[in-house]
Motif scaffolding. Structure first.
Motif, PDB file in Angstrom:
ATOM      1  N   TRP A 121      33.235  44.476  43.141  1.00 23.16           N
ATOM      2  CA  TRP A 121      34.197  43.606  42.012  1.00 23.16           C
ATOM      3  C   TRP A 121      34.658  44.846  41.108  1.00 23.16           C
ATOM      4  O   TRP A 121      35.598  44.510  40.625  1.00 23.16           O
ATOM      5  N   GLY A 134      37.940  45.854  42.499  1.00 21.43           N
ATOM      6  CA  GLY A 134      38.910  44.903  42.701  1.00 21.43           C
ATOM      7  C   GLY A 134      39.692  44.810  41.481  1.00 21.43           C
ATOM      8  O   GLY A 134      40.826  44.470  41.068  1.00 21.43           O
ATOM      9  N   ALA A 135      38.817  44.555  40.245  1.00 23.26           N
ATOM     10  CA  ALA A 135      39.030  44.328  39.029  1.00 23.26           C
ATOM     11  C   ALA A 135      39.931  45.565  38.285  1.00 23.26           C
ATOM     12  O   ALA A 135      40.854  45.122  37.591  1.00 23.26           O
ATOM     13  N   VAL A 162      37.530  38.245  37.279  1.00 24.61           N
ATOM     14  CA  VAL A 162      36.735  38.922  38.337  1.00 24.61           C
ATOM     15  C   VAL A 162      35.662  39.780  37.627  1.00 24.61           C
ATOM     16  O   VAL A 162      34.399  39.825  38.086  1.00 24.61           O
ATOM     17  N   GLY A 169      31.988  39.039  38.424  1.00 22.78           N
ATOM     18  CA  GLY A 169      31.451  40.214  39.517  1.00 22.78           C
ATOM     19  C   GLY A 169      30.096  40.526  39.311  1.00 22.78           C
ATOM     20  O   GLY A 169      29.384  40.429  40.447  1.00 22.78           O
TER      21      GLY A 169
END
Length: 272
Positions: free
Chosen positions: A151, A154-155, A206, A210
């Motif tokens: 996460w 991705g963030a 996210v 996350g």
């Protein structure tokens, strides 16, 4: 030379690396190495940007660029960029082979934006790669077998892409005049003004969802604020695309994302 480093984003990225290092629990020596490596990389990226863009900046008369005002020469910036890059290589590998390779990949990605990709439809990609690799570099630098949480990557990647979309908004016309047509230019001002805060708000969500366990109260409040700001930015961008409000509101959403990452820094690493 300081102005040519793009000091605000360079300081934010370096500070974020420091926060990650502290959150992951790096010892003092490794924290210093990680922070210094990121700072050197940011210097090389900023100086190479203004060196490679010197002719374009002069063409449109950018008064905020030291190469246009004559305070610094492109040759000096080129020298500074490669000296900083050399320091970045040494400092990065001082943290270990794997983290060194991860960080140099992030810096190489940023250089690829400056050298070529900024003028293509893939202009967003270096931002996604470089920002996404930052927490991976810091976690790997711990050297204890832990891995970066998905996460977080991705963030951070969403934060990078959103920052790219927002950052070019004030310069769209100048860029067009010099043949730079990245993704935001191809989308157009209105679409880019709407998309930038949406991507940043997605990053905020996210970060909220996350980490393991129930979402933290402060992060939930920040995420709610990010969504409200994003809706406002998107609405203004849709109705008044030439206003500076979408740019400023997008920066506010980005700031919220950074604050959330700071709060969640102790959750960016997972057991190997």
């Amino acid at each position: 030379m300081l102005a040519a480093t793009h000091p605000a984003p360079a300081a934010v990225v370096t500070a974020l690396a420091l926060v990650f290092a502290l959150g992951v629990g790096l010892d003092a020596g490794r924290t210093v190495l990680v922070t210094a490596a990121v700072a050197a990389g940011q210097l090389s990226v900023g100086w190479s940007n203004d060196w490679l863009d010197a002719a374009r900046d002069r063409h449109v008369g950018r008064p905020d660029k030291p190469t246009v005002t004559g305070d610094v020469t492109p040759r000096l910036l080129r020298t500074g960029a490669f000296v900083a890059l050399g320091a970045c290589v040494v400092l990065s590998f001082a943290t270990g082979l794997v983290p060194g390779l991860l960080h140099l990949a992030a810096v190489a990605s940023a250089w690829s934006y400056n050298a070529r990709l900024k003028a293509t439809a893939l202009s967003w990609l270096p931002y996604a790669v470089s920002f996404g690799l930052l927490p991976a570099f810091v976690v790997a630098a711990a050297g204890d077998g832990r891995v970066v949480a998905g996460w977080t990557v991705g963030a951070a990647a969403l934060l990078g892409v959103g920052a790219h979309l927002a950052n070019v908004l004030p310069d769209l016309e100048d860029d067009d005049a010099t043949g730079v047509r990245g993704l935001p230019h191809r989308l157009g001002r209105r679409a880019a003004s709407v998309l930038a805060p949406v991507v940043l708000a997605a990053g905020s969500v996210v970060i909220l969802l996350g980490p393991p366990g129930a979402p933290a109260g402060p992060s939930a409040v920040l995420a709610g604020g990010a969504v409200v700001l994003a809706v406002a930015a998107g609405a203004v961008g849709l109705l008044r695309p030439r206003s500076r409000a979408p740019f400023l509101l997008s920066l506010a959403v980005a700031a919220v994302c950074v604050a959330q990452l700071v709060l969640a820094a102790d959750a960016v690493a997972l057991p190997g």
